[in-house]
Design an enzyme around this catalytic site. Structure first.
Site, PDB file in Angstrom:
ATOM      1  N   GLY A   1     -44.728  45.299 -19.076  1.00 56.42           N
ATOM      2  CA  GLY A   1     -44.921  44.327 -20.156  1.00 56.42           C
ATOM      3  C   GLY A   1     -45.847  43.230 -19.690  1.00 56.42           C
ATOM      4  O   GLY A   1     -46.124  43.089 -18.501  1.00 56.42           O
TER       5      GLY A   1
ATOM      6  N   GLY B   1     -47.591  39.176 -21.064  1.00 55.11           N
ATOM      7  CA  GLY B   1     -47.657  38.121 -22.068  1.00 55.11           C
ATOM      8  C   GLY B   1     -48.500  36.996 -21.519  1.00 55.11           C
ATOM      9  O   GLY B   1     -49.133  37.151 -20.470  1.00 55.11           O
ATOM     10  N   GLY B   2     -48.502  35.898 -22.194  1.00 53.83           N
ATOM     11  CA  GLY B   2     -49.350  34.779 -21.813  1.00 53.83           C
ATOM     12  C   GLY B   2     -49.039  34.246 -20.430  1.00 53.83           C
ATOM     13  O   GLY B   2     -49.903  33.705 -19.751  1.00 53.83           O
ATOM     14  N   TYR B   3     -47.800  34.400 -19.980  1.00 54.92           N
ATOM     15  CA  TYR B   3     -47.368  33.841 -18.700  1.00 54.92           C
ATOM     16  C   TYR B   3     -47.805  34.711 -17.531  1.00 54.92           C
ATOM     17  O   TYR B   3     -47.816  34.265 -16.401  1.00 54.92           O
ATOM     18  CB  TYR B   3     -45.832  33.777 -18.675  1.00 54.92           C
ATOM     19  CG  TYR B   3     -45.285  35.140 -18.703  1.00 54.92           C
ATOM     20  CD1 TYR B   3     -45.050  35.820 -17.524  1.00 54.92           C
ATOM     21  CD2 TYR B   3     -45.158  35.808 -19.906  1.00 54.92           C
ATOM     22  CE1 TYR B   3     -44.666  37.130 -17.544  1.00 54.92           C
ATOM     23  CE2 TYR B   3     -44.772  37.107 -19.921  1.00 54.92           C
ATOM     24  CZ  TYR B   3     -44.526  37.771 -18.742  1.00 54.92           C
ATOM     25  OH  TYR B   3     -44.169  39.073 -18.766  1.00 54.92           O
ATOM     26  N   GLY B   4     -48.077  36.007 -17.777  1.00 61.90           N
ATOM     27  CA  GLY B   4     -48.353  36.938 -16.696  1.00 61.90           C
ATOM     28  C   GLY B   4     -47.787  38.310 -17.006  1.00 61.90           C
ATOM     29  O   GLY B   4     -47.750  38.722 -18.164  1.00 61.90           O
ATOM     30  N   LYS B   5     -47.333  39.013 -15.967  1.00 65.10           N
ATOM     31  CA  LYS B   5     -46.915  40.403 -16.174  1.00 65.10           C
ATOM     32  C   LYS B   5     -45.490  40.651 -15.706  1.00 65.10           C
ATOM     33  O   LYS B   5     -44.956  39.910 -14.898  1.00 65.10           O
ATOM     34  CB  LYS B   5     -47.845  41.324 -15.379  1.00 65.10           C
ATOM     35  CG  LYS B   5     -49.151  41.617 -16.088  1.00 65.10           C
ATOM     36  CD  LYS B   5     -49.873  42.737 -15.379  1.00 65.10           C
ATOM     37  CE  LYS B   5     -50.990  43.276 -16.268  1.00 65.10           C
ATOM     38  NZ  LYS B   5     -51.851  44.217 -15.547  1.00 65.10           N
TER      39      LYS B   5
ATOM     40  N   LYS C   1     -40.709  39.422 -13.087  1.00 60.34           N
ATOM     41  CA  LYS C   1     -41.598  38.659 -13.954  1.00 60.34           C
ATOM     42  C   LYS C   1     -42.470  37.776 -13.085  1.00 60.34           C
ATOM     43  O   LYS C   1     -41.982  36.915 -12.354  1.00 60.34           O
ATOM     44  CB  LYS C   1     -40.734  37.809 -14.882  1.00 60.34           C
ATOM     45  CG  LYS C   1     -41.429  37.426 -16.142  1.00 60.34           C
ATOM     46  CD  LYS C   1     -40.438  36.898 -17.165  1.00 60.34           C
ATOM     47  CE  LYS C   1     -41.236  36.283 -18.299  1.00 60.34           C
ATOM     48  NZ  LYS C   1     -40.417  35.853 -19.402  1.00 60.34           N
TER      49      LYS C   1
ATOM     50  N   ASP D   1     -33.522  31.569 -29.354  1.00 65.40           N
ATOM     51  CA  ASP D   1     -34.414  32.643 -29.788  1.00 65.40           C
ATOM     52  C   ASP D   1     -33.665  33.975 -29.837  1.00 65.40           C
ATOM     53  O   ASP D   1     -34.119  34.977 -29.304  1.00 65.40           O
ATOM     54  CB  ASP D   1     -35.628  32.720 -28.861  1.00 65.40           C
ATOM     55  CG  ASP D   1     -36.797  33.445 -29.520  1.00 65.40           C
ATOM     56  OD1 ASP D   1     -36.772  33.594 -30.763  1.00 65.40           O
ATOM     57  OD2 ASP D   1     -37.720  33.873 -28.810  1.00 65.40           O
TER      58      ASP D   1
END
Ligand SMILES: *[C@@H]1O[C@H](CO)[C@@H](O)[C@H](O)[C@H]1NC(C)=O
Length: 954
Positions: free
Chosen positions: A639, A641-645, A660, A756
Site C-alpha cells: 500500500g 499514500g501521501g505519508y509513504g509506503k 509503515k 475515522d
C-alpha cells in the site's frame, strides 16, 4: 545643435502621446502611478505601462482591470495617495506588514465601491479612520489592527451590511463604541458581522446596551484592554452565538448580569482586571466553557461556587484575588480536561485534596496567598503545585516542593529531523527538513486559546500541520513551517514565532511572500478551533535583489589597507576564536542530537526500566526491517499514500508484520513520534490492531503492526476479497468491531475517539475476527466518560457525524454515528454514498416497520438475502438507525451497542461468546492486490491532540 533638440523634444512628446493613449486604455495605471510616486520598494516588476498586460507582482486583473493588490511584507515605505480611488474595480487591497507605511488613510478610498477586503494589518498608519469607509458597501473584511489610528470608531461603519470581520484592535482609538440613534448609524446595525475585535485601544465610556441584540450573529467580542466603564449590559446575554467574550482589563463596575450564563456557547470568558462587584457570576449552564478568567475584581466574599466542579469542558480556571473563601472541592480536579487552576490571593482554607482521579492534563495548581493549612499527600503527583504563603508552608516550616516557586519552562521549538548542525551558511537557516534557506518569519498572536498548557507539544504539531495544509491548498511553495518560543504576553495572548520555509528554492519571490502574507492577514488560514481568533505580524523579508546590492560589497579602500596592516595579529586572534567556536559547536551539536533523538538514551534491548510507557512495543533497527522486507522491495509493498509506503515483512520469529514507512516530508518531530508510539503501544485488545514496534534510526520513522491477512471489511462486503460473509458472520464482525471501539472509548487509558470509523478501517484476521485499525485521526479524551474536544473536523465523507461537522465538538458519539453507517453498509453492501445516494437516507426512506423485514428487501445485500434466515435483521436495522440519530445524545453508547448486538445474535441462534470460525472453507482464493488498509495516510499524520502531559516524554 538646434535640430538635435528638436528631435529630442519630438521623442518626448511621442512618448507622452503613447502614455496618454495607454492611460485612456487603462485608467488603473493612473492610480498605480500615484502609488508608485509615493511609495518606495514596490516590486521592480512594476515597469511598463500596463499593470495587467505584464507581470506586475502583487497585482491581479480581471478583464484588464486591476481587481486585487496584495503587497504584504514588501518592506514598503511612504504614504498612500488619494488617487488610489480610481481603482474602481479593486476588490482586494492588502498592504499588511509594511511597518514603513505611514500617514493617514486617504478619505477618497471610500470611492472604491467594489472593495470587499481592506486589509492593512501591522503598518504604521495614523490619523482618523475615515468616515468614508462606511460607504464601501461590498466590504466583508476590514482589518485595520496594529496601526496607530486615533480618534473614534466612525459610526458609518454601521452601514457595512455585508461586513463579516471587523478588526480595529491595537490602535489608539478613543471615544465610545458608536450605536445608532435614529439619525446616525452605529455598530448595533452590523447584524451579519461575526467578529468585533477592538482590544488594546483607549475606548472609553460605557458599553452601550443597544450594541447587543438577539438578531446579532457575533461569535467573537473582544473589548479587552480599553478604558471602558460602567456596567456590563444585560443585553449581552441576548447574543447567543457568542463563543469568545473578552471584557478584561477595563474599568467595568457593578455586578455581572445574571443572565450571562444564557451564553451557552461561550468557550472563553475573560472578565478579569475590572472593578466588578456583587456576587461571583454563576456560570452554571455554560457547558462549553474552556477558559475562565475573572481575576482581580471585588466580588462579594463568597464560598467556592458549585459550578467550579460541574463544567466538564473547563481547561483553565483563573480567579486570583476574587475574595473566595472555604475549601476547594476535590471534584474540581477531576474535570477531565482541566490543565490550570490559579486561585492566588484568596481566602481559601482547609486541607487541600487533589484526589486520586484528577485530570490527567492537570499541569498547574497555584494557590499562593491563601489560608490552606493541610495537604492530602498521595503518591505520584506530576503537577506543579504552589502553596507558598499559606499556613501549611509558613507555620510548619516544611520544605516540601510546593512551598517554593519553580520557574516553569514552556520552551518549544519545532524539532529538525536529525539535520547536521552547521550545514547552512551563516545567514541561512535550516528548515525542519534540513534544507538551508531564507525563511519568511513573523509572529502569531492567538487572542484566546482554549488551552493553557503550553508544554504540551502536540498542540504545536497540530498548528504546524494546519498551517502547512493551508499554504499547500493555496498552492504556495512551502517546504515546512517551524514554530518556537511560545509565551503569553501581557494581555494573555499566546505568542508564537513562525518561520515559513520555501520549497524547491532557497528564497521566496515577492509574489510568494505576498501570497503567504495574505493567507495569514486575510484569515484564509483558519487555525484549529482551540486556538481561537488570531492575527499575524510579518517581519520584513530579504528579497533577492535587495540583499546583494546592500552592505557587503561596499567596503572602502582605506578599510582594506587598514585591514591588511592589522591582519597578522587579528589572524592569531581569529584562529583562537575559531578553536573555541568549534568546541562550542560540537557541544551544541551533541545537545541538538539528543533533543532530536528522544530515544537516544534508551537501550532498546532492555525492555523494562527506562521505557516505562512503552507497553509491549519493540524498538527495531533499520537493518532488521530492511532484511525482513527484502530491502523494502516493491514485491513486498502492500500500500502507499501521501505519508509513504507500507511493506509486508516476516520477522525472524516467523511473525508477519505490516511496516509503515514515512517518507521525507511526512515525518514528525522526534518527540511527536515518540508520543505517538507511546499511545499506540498502550492499546491492546483482540479487536484492535496492535503495534508490534517501531524504528527510529538513520532518519527513518517506521511503525510495525501485526499483519492482518484477510484485508478490509470493505473488500469482503463488496465481494472483492472472495470471502463470503453470511448473516451470522456479519453479526460476528459487527460485534467484534463494536467491542474494539468500545475498548477505545471506555477501557483504553487515556480513552480514544477514533474519528475515522469506516469499513476500510475494519480488518479481518484469519478467523474473521474484526480488528479496528488506524487511529490516525484519534483524539485522546480526558478520563471522564463525558466531555468533548473542540477540534478540526476530520473523517471520511459518508461516515461523518453531521452534528460534529456542524459544531466541531467531538465526542464518542461521533464514532457511534460512523459505526451506524457501517452497520447499514453491512446489511446493504452499499458504500455510504453511492451514485449520489446517501445510505442513511435511502434506508430511512425504504423502511416500513409494518412490513416483513421492514420492507428492506430491495435495499439489502443480495448475498445475505440468498442465504439462510435473517433472524434479528429488524433489530439490527433499529440499532443502526439509533446510531445515526441526528443528535448525539439520542445515540447509544458503544457499550449499549455491544449489548444489543449480543442480543441480536442470541435471537439469531448464535452464541456471541464463541470464537469466529476459520474462513478456509469459504475462502474463494481471489487474487489480492487490494489497496491495503494501512495505506491510510493519516496514521503518520497523527498529531496528538490533547495528549495528557503525563504521557509526554520529559
Ligand atoms: C446557579 O444557577 C443554576 C442554574 O441556573 C441554579 O440551579 C443554581 O441554584 C445557581 N446557584 C446559585 C448559587 O445561585
Amino acid at each position: 545643435m538646434g535640430s538635435r533638440i528638436q528631435v529630442f523634444m519630438m521623442v518626448i512628446s511621442i512618448q507622452m502621446l503613447v502614455i496618454a493613449a495607454q492611460q485612456r486604455k487603462n485608467q488603473d495605471y493612473v492610480a498605480l502611478k500615484a502609488l508608485m510616486d509615493n511609495l518606495n520598494n514596490l516590486p521592480p516588476s512594476w515597469a511598463g505601462l500596463d499593470p495587467c498586460g505584464e507581470s506586475w507582482e502583487g497585482i491581479m486583473c480581471t478583464n484588464s482591470r486591476v481587481t486585487s493588490i496584495k503587497l504584504a511584507s514588501m518592506n514598503l515605505t511612504g504614504q498612500l495617495s488619494g488617487d488610489l480611488q480610481y481603482l474602481y474595480e479593486l476588490q482586494i487591497l492588502d498592504l499588511s506588514y509594511n511597518k514603513g507605511l505611514t500617514g493617514p488613510l486617504p478619505p477618497p478610498i471610500g470611492n472604491m465601491k467594489k472593495l470587499s477586503s481592506l486589509i492593512l494589518v501591522g503598518c504604521s498608519f495614523s490619523g482618523l479612520i475615515p468616515d468614508t469607509i462606511g460607504s464601501l458597501q461590498q466590504l466583508v473584511y476590514l482589518s485595520l489592527n496594529s496601526n496607530s489610528f486615533t480618534g473614534p470608531i466612525p459610526p458609518s461603519l454601521g452601514n457595512l451590511s455585508n461586513l463579516y470581520w471587523l478588526d480595529l484592535a491595537d490602535n489608539k482609538l478613543t471615544g465610545t463604541i458608536p450605536v445608532s440613534n435614529g439619525t446616525t448609524p452605529g455598530l448595533d446595525m452590523l447584524v451579519h458581522t461575526k467578529h468585533f475585535h477592538f482590544g488594546s485601544n483607549q475606548l472609553n465610556g460605557e458599553i452601550p446596551s443597544k450594541l447587543f441584540s438577539s438578531s446579532m450573529v457575533l461569535i467573537h467580542l473582544l473589548l479587552e484592554n480599553n478604558q471602558l466603564i460602567g456596567k456590563i449590559p444585560a443585553n449581552l446575554g441576548l447574543v447567543q452565538t457568542l463563543e469568545v467574550v473578552r471584557l478584561d482589563r477595563n474599568s467595568l463596575s457593578g455586578s455581572v448580569p445574571s443572565n450571562l450564563n444564557n451564553l451557552s456557547h461561550v468557550n472563553e470568558l475573560f472578565l478579569s482586571n475590572n472593578k466588578l462587584t456583587g456576587p461571583i457570576p454563576n456560570l452554571t449552564g455554560m457547558n462549553f466553557l474552556n477558559y475562565v478568567d475573572m481575576s482581580n475584581n471585588t466580588f462579594d466574599i463568597s464560598d467556592v461556587p458549585r459550578w467550579f466542579s460541574t463544567i466538564l469542558s473547563l481547561t483553565t480556571l483563573k480567579m486570583e484575588q476574587t475574595r473566595l473563601q472555604g475549601e476547594l472541592p476535590v471534584a474540581l480536579f477531576s474535570l477531565p480536561q482541566l490543565q490550570t487552576v490559579i486561585l492566588r490571593n484568596n481566602e481559601i482554607n482547609g486541607t487541600l485534596d487533589i484526589g486520586s482521579t484528577y485530570s490527567n492534563q492537570l499541569q498547574l495548581v497555584d494557590l499562593q496567598n491563601n489560608f490552606i493549612s493541610g495537604f492530602t499527600q498521595r503518591a505520584g503527583y506530576n503537577i506543579e503545585l504552589i502553596l507558598v504563603n499559606n499556613p501549611i508552608c509558613q507555620e510548619t516550616g516544611t520544605t516540601e516542593g510546593y512551598c517554593t516557586i519553580k520557574q516553569s519552562n514552556s520552551s518549544y521549538s519545532t524539532l529538525a529531523n536529525n539535520c547536521l548542525p552547521g550545514q547552512c551558511s551563516s545567514d541561512q537557516i535550516s528548515s525542519p527538513n534540513c534544507k538551508c534557506a531564507y525563511p519568511y518569519t513573523g509572529t502569531l498572536f492567538f487572542r484566546s486559546p482554549s488551552f493553557s498548557d503550553l508544554r504540551n507539544t502536540s498542540i504545536y504539531t497540530i498548528l504546524q500541520n494546519s498551517l502547512m495544509h493551508s499554504f499547500q491548498s493555496s498552492l504556495l511553495p512551502v517546504d515546512s513551517v517551524s514554530l518556537s518560543n511560545p509565551s503569553k504576553n501581557l494581555v494573555d495572548y499566546l505568542v508564537l514565532s513562525l518561520e515559513v520555509f520555501p520549497s524547491g528554492q532557497d528564497r521566496f519571490s515577492r509574489t510568494e511572500i505576498s501570497g503567504i502574507g495574505f493567507v495569514l492577514s486575510n484569515q484564509t488560514f483558519k487555525p484549529p478551533p482551540m486556538f481561537g481568533p488570531f492575527f499575524f505580524i510579518g517581519d520584513p523579508y530579504g528579497y533577492f535583489a535587495g540583499v546583494t546590492s546592500s552592505g557587503t560589497k561596499k567596503s572602502s579602500h582605506t578599510g582594506i589597507i587598514i585591514g591588511a596592516a592589522a591582519g597578522a595579529s587579528v589572524l592569531v586572534l581569529l584562529l583562537l576564536l575559531a578553536g573555541f567556536y568549534a568546541l562550542h559547536q560540537k557541544k551544541r551539536a551533541e545537545r541538538a542530537t539528543k533533543q532530536n533523538n528522544p530515544f537516544g538514551s534508551w537501550d532498546p534491548n532492555k525492555s523494562s526500566g527506562s521505557i516505562p510507557q512503552l507497553k509491549g512495543a519493540r524498538c527495531f533497527s533499520f537493518e532488521e526491517l530492511k532484511k525482513c522486507t527484502n530491502n523494502f522491495s516493491d514485491a513486498n509493498g502492500i500500500g502507499s499514500g501521501g505519508y509513504g509506503k507500507v511493506y509486508r515483512g516476516t520477522l525472524p520469529t516467523g511473525q508477519l508484520v505490516a511496516i509503515k514507512r514515512a517518507q521525507q516530508g511526512s515525518k514528525q518531530g522526534g518527540l511527536e513520534f515518540k508520543t505517538e508510539i507511546e499511545l499506540l503501544s498502550r492499546v491492546h485488545h483482540k479487536n484492535v490492531v496492535s503495534l508490534v514496534g517501531f524504528c527510529f534510526e538513520q532518519g527513518e520513522q517506521m511503525l510495525v503492526y501485526e499483519f492482518i491477512p484477510n484485508g478490509t471489511l470493505r473488500e469482503s462486503v463488496s465481494g472483492k476479497s472472495g470471502i463470503r460473509l453470511d448473516w451470522a458472520r456479519r453479526l460476528r464482525v459487527a460485534l467484534g468491531a463494536a467491542k474494539g471501539l468500545q475498548y477505545l472509548h471506555v477501557l483504553a487509558n487515556p480513552p480514544i475517539i477514533h474519528r475515522d470509523i469506516k469499513s476500510n478501517n475494519i480488518l479481518l484476521d484469519e478467523r474473521l475476527n474484526a480488528k479496528v485499525a488506524d487511529f490516525g485521526l484519534s483524539k485522546l479524551m480526558g478520563d471522564a466518560e463525558k466531555g468533548h474536544v473542540t477540534t478540526q473536523v476530520k473523517g471520511t465523507m459518508g461516515y461523518l457525524d453531521p452534528e460534529y461537522y456542524m459544531t466541531q465538538q467531538l465526542t464518542e458519539k461521533s464514532d457511534v454515528y460512523s459505526f451506524g453507517v457501517l452497520l447499514l453498509e453491512l446489511i446493504t453492501a452499499r458504500s455510504p454514498i453511492e451514485k449520489g445516494k446517501y445510505i442513511v437516507r435511502e434506508v430511512k426512506r425504504a423502511m416500513d416497520k409494518t412490513k416483513d423485514l421492514y420492507n428492506l428487501h430491495g435495499i439489502l445485500d443480495p448475498a445475505i438475502v440468498l442465504g439462510t434466515s435473517l433472524k434479528g435483521l429488524e433489530n439490527f436495522a433499529d440499532l443502526a438507525m439509533s446510531c445515526v440519530e441526528e443528535s448525539g445524545t439520542d445515540r447509544p453508547t458503544m457499550s449499549e451497542v455491544v449489548k444489543e448486538i449480543e442480543n441480536i445474535m442470541q435471537l439469531a441462534g448464535l452464541n456471541p461468546n464463541a470464537e469466529s470460525a476459520s474462513t478456509s472453507a469459504s475462502y474463494e482464493g481471489a487474487s489480492r492486490g487490494y489497496e491495503h488498509p494501512y495505506s491510510n495516510e493519516s496514521l503518520f499524520a497523527y498529531s496528538g491532540g490533547f495528549v495528557p502531559s503525563r504521557l509526554e516524554p520529559q
